[in-house]
Write a protein that holds these residues in place. Sequence first.
Motif, PDB file in Angstrom:
ATOM      1  N   ASN A 107     -53.575 -17.264 -25.826  1.00 11.36           N
ATOM      2  CA  ASN A 107     -53.383 -18.718 -25.886  1.00 11.36           C
ATOM      3  C   ASN A 107     -54.628 -19.473 -25.397  1.00 11.36           C
ATOM      4  O   ASN A 107     -55.557 -18.857 -24.874  1.00 11.36           O
ATOM      5  N   LEU A 120     -48.293 -11.443 -25.312  1.00 14.59           N
ATOM      6  CA  LEU A 120     -48.807 -12.823 -25.321  1.00 14.59           C
ATOM      7  C   LEU A 120     -49.448 -13.122 -23.980  1.00 14.59           C
ATOM      8  O   LEU A 120     -48.864 -12.843 -22.935  1.00 14.59           O
ATOM      9  N   GLY A 143     -50.735 -16.157 -21.760  1.00 16.95           N
ATOM     10  CA  GLY A 143     -50.530 -17.600 -21.692  1.00 16.95           C
ATOM     11  C   GLY A 143     -51.821 -18.380 -21.501  1.00 16.95           C
ATOM     12  O   GLY A 143     -52.858 -17.835 -21.099  1.00 16.95           O
ATOM     13  N   ALA A 144     -51.726 -19.664 -21.756  1.00 10.62           N
ATOM     14  CA  ALA A 144     -52.892 -20.552 -21.681  1.00 10.62           C
ATOM     15  C   ALA A 144     -53.547 -20.463 -20.302  1.00 10.62           C
ATOM     16  O   ALA A 144     -52.874 -20.495 -19.269  1.00 10.62           O
ATOM     17  N   LEU A 202     -45.695 -10.289 -21.397  1.00  2.92           N
ATOM     18  CA  LEU A 202     -45.876 -11.740 -21.400  1.00  2.92           C
ATOM     19  C   LEU A 202     -46.614 -12.111 -20.122  1.00  2.92           C
ATOM     20  O   LEU A 202     -46.117 -11.846 -19.024  1.00  2.92           O
ATOM     21  N   GLY A 213     -47.942 -15.174 -17.955  1.00  2.00           N
ATOM     22  CA  GLY A 213     -47.713 -16.614 -17.830  1.00  2.00           C
ATOM     23  C   GLY A 213     -49.003 -17.414 -17.849  1.00  2.00           C
ATOM     24  O   GLY A 213     -50.088 -16.895 -17.521  1.00  2.00           O
ATOM     25  N   MET A 261     -42.876  -9.386 -17.801  1.00  2.00           N
ATOM     26  CA  MET A 261     -43.452 -10.728 -17.715  1.00  2.00           C
ATOM     27  C   MET A 261     -44.099 -10.854 -16.346  1.00  2.00           C
ATOM     28  O   MET A 261     -43.473 -10.496 -15.346  1.00  2.00           O
ATOM     29  N   GLY A 287     -48.405 -16.147 -12.025  1.00  2.00           N
ATOM     30  CA  GLY A 287     -48.920 -16.489 -10.708  1.00  2.00           C
ATOM     31  C   GLY A 287     -50.248 -15.833 -10.388  1.00  2.00           C
ATOM     32  O   GLY A 287     -50.820 -15.097 -11.172  1.00  2.00           O
TER      33      GLY A 287
HETATM   34  C1  COA Z   1     -44.309 -17.559 -17.488  1.00  2.00           C
HETATM   35  C2  COA Z   1     -43.417 -18.063 -18.590  1.00  2.00           C
HETATM   36  C3  COA Z   1     -43.391 -17.042 -19.741  1.00  2.00           C
HETATM   37  C4  COA Z   1     -42.037 -18.213 -17.989  1.00  2.00           C
HETATM   38  O1  COA Z   1     -41.141 -18.706 -18.908  1.00  2.00           O
HETATM   39  P1  COA Z   1     -39.587 -18.859 -18.507  1.00  2.00           P
HETATM   40  O2  COA Z   1     -39.041 -17.520 -18.168  1.00  2.00           O
HETATM   41  O3  COA Z   1     -38.929 -19.640 -19.597  1.00  2.00           O
HETATM   42  O4  COA Z   1     -39.689 -19.657 -17.142  1.00  2.00           O
HETATM   43  P2  COA Z   1     -39.013 -21.033 -16.665  1.00  2.00           P
HETATM   44  O5  COA Z   1     -39.671 -22.200 -17.317  1.00  2.00           O
HETATM   45  O6  COA Z   1     -37.522 -20.871 -16.762  1.00  2.00           O
HETATM   46  O7  COA Z   1     -39.432 -21.044 -15.131  1.00  2.00           O
HETATM   47  C5  COA Z   1     -38.933 -20.074 -14.209  1.00  2.00           C
HETATM   48  C6  COA Z   1     -39.699 -20.223 -12.923  1.00  2.00           C
HETATM   49  O8  COA Z   1     -41.040 -19.763 -13.120  1.00  2.00           O
HETATM   50  C7  COA Z   1     -41.985 -20.804 -12.810  1.00  2.00           C
HETATM   51  N1  COA Z   1     -43.052 -20.696 -13.783  1.00  2.00           N
HETATM   52  C8  COA Z   1     -42.994 -20.895 -15.109  1.00  2.00           C
HETATM   53  N2  COA Z   1     -44.173 -20.656 -15.681  1.00  2.00           N
HETATM   54  C9  COA Z   1     -45.015 -20.300 -14.695  1.00  2.00           C
HETATM   55  C10 COA Z   1     -46.370 -19.948 -14.664  1.00  2.00           C
HETATM   56  N3  COA Z   1     -47.104 -19.886 -15.799  1.00  2.00           N
HETATM   57  N4  COA Z   1     -46.922 -19.624 -13.490  1.00  2.00           N
HETATM   58  C11 COA Z   1     -46.196 -19.662 -12.347  1.00  2.00           C
HETATM   59  N5  COA Z   1     -44.891 -19.994 -12.306  1.00  2.00           N
HETATM   60  C12 COA Z   1     -44.312 -20.322 -13.487  1.00  2.00           C
HETATM   61  C13 COA Z   1     -41.184 -22.097 -12.921  1.00  2.00           C
HETATM   62  O9  COA Z   1     -41.746 -23.098 -12.112  1.00  2.00           O
HETATM   63  C14 COA Z   1     -39.830 -21.659 -12.435  1.00  2.00           C
HETATM   64  O10 COA Z   1     -39.875 -21.585 -11.021  1.00  2.00           O
HETATM   65  P3  COA Z   1     -38.586 -21.972 -10.108  1.00  2.00           P
HETATM   66  O11 COA Z   1     -37.530 -20.980 -10.508  1.00  2.00           O
HETATM   67  O12 COA Z   1     -39.082 -21.790  -8.719  1.00  2.00           O
HETATM   68  O13 COA Z   1     -38.241 -23.366 -10.496  1.00  2.00           O
HETATM   69  C15 COA Z   1     -43.893 -19.398 -19.203  1.00  2.00           C
HETATM   70  O14 COA Z   1     -43.670 -20.487 -18.324  1.00  2.00           O
HETATM   71  C16 COA Z   1     -45.372 -19.395 -19.583  1.00  2.00           C
HETATM   72  O15 COA Z   1     -46.280 -19.588 -18.770  1.00  2.00           O
HETATM   73  N6  COA Z   1     -45.617 -19.151 -20.906  1.00  2.00           N
HETATM   74  C17 COA Z   1     -46.909 -19.282 -21.521  1.00  2.00           C
HETATM   75  C18 COA Z   1     -46.956 -20.645 -22.162  1.00  2.00           C
HETATM   76  C19 COA Z   1     -48.283 -21.021 -22.811  1.00  2.00           C
HETATM   77  O16 COA Z   1     -49.267 -20.298 -22.839  1.00  2.00           O
HETATM   78  N7  COA Z   1     -48.272 -22.200 -23.378  1.00  2.00           N
HETATM   79  C20 COA Z   1     -49.400 -22.697 -24.130  1.00  2.00           C
HETATM   80  C21 COA Z   1     -49.052 -22.700 -25.592  1.00  2.00           C
HETATM   81  S1  COA Z   1     -50.395 -23.214 -26.561  1.00  2.00           S
END
Ligand code: COA
Length: 212
Positions: A155, A171, A173-174, A189, A191, A205, A208
């Motif tokens: 990403n 994947l 993440g960004a 995955l 994050g 997954m 952090g």
């Molecule tokens: C990590 C990831 C896969 C988690 O997805 P999810 O399981 O749907 O997670 P949720 O949104 O339900 O969040 C769950 C918890 O994780 C935390 N969290 C979510 N993404 C995080 C990340 N990237 N880093 C740290 N913590 C993250 C949330 O704050 C939440 O914490 P809490 O329970 O204390 O409130 C997702 O957030 C992510 O980073 N995906 C990549 C997205 C990306 O690259 N986007 C750009 C597209 S171009």
Amino acid sequence: MERIVVLGAGGFGRETLDVIQAINSARPRWEIVGVIDDAPASVQLDRLEARGVPWLGALDTFLGSSAEPVWFTVAVGSPTARRRLHARLEGAGHRPATLVHPAAHVGSQVSLAPGTIVCGGAQISTNVTIGVGGHVNPNATVGHDSTLDDWVSINPAAVVSGDVTIGATSLVGAGAVILQGLSIGEGALVGAAACVTRSVESGRMVKGIPAR
Ligand SMILES: CC(C)(COP(=O)(O)OP(=O)(O)OC[C@H]1O[C@@H](n2cnc3c(N)ncnc32)[C@H](O)[C@@H]1OP(=O)(O)O)[C@@H](O)C(=O)NCCC(=O)NCCS
């Protein structure tokens, strides 16, 4: 000019149209036939119309009506959805294009498999292999001697350091960083904004800093 269809009317579909148009600006290559999408939102159709690109209907409609083989690109972020859609188009005799934005840097001894999309600002170092249907999004970096299996998404602005291997359908993440020499298993995955300091097992997954 070769005829190409884009699968996906979402944000990445329209970014991929930009990639194709940038390639054409450097050297006319592709005639954009249109965009296939099973259920585009009306705002997505408006955005396609505004750029003069027709919606060709759902995938079944397209496959049922198209006689002539065309090139295709699957501009869908989900690696597993991308694999499934690619298989349907290829199974019907259409051909996956490899698209590299002219503002991406691609080093020596790089192998990009069919279906790969490399966006503007991406940096791919030397001796890198990217498998079928790989997506390297804007400003992402793939370091030297890294190997990405099929259907991997890197990403925007993620950094894959040197000597990293990434398994199929994973994947990153960004803005995430994967340190050098690590292995990311299949279907993993990472994050957004994670810093990966240890190898990641398949199907996990992590998120952090350091990624857990
Ligand atoms: C990590 C990831 C896969 C988690 O997805 P999810 O399981 O749907 O997670 P949720 O949104 O339900 O969040 C769950 C918890 O994780 C935390 N969290 C979510 N993404 C995080 C990340 N990237 N880093 C740290 N913590 C993250 C949330 O704050 C939440 O914490 P809490 O329970 O204390 O409130 C997702 O957030 C992510 O980073 N995906 C990549 C997205 C990306 O690259 N986007 C750009 C597209 S171009």
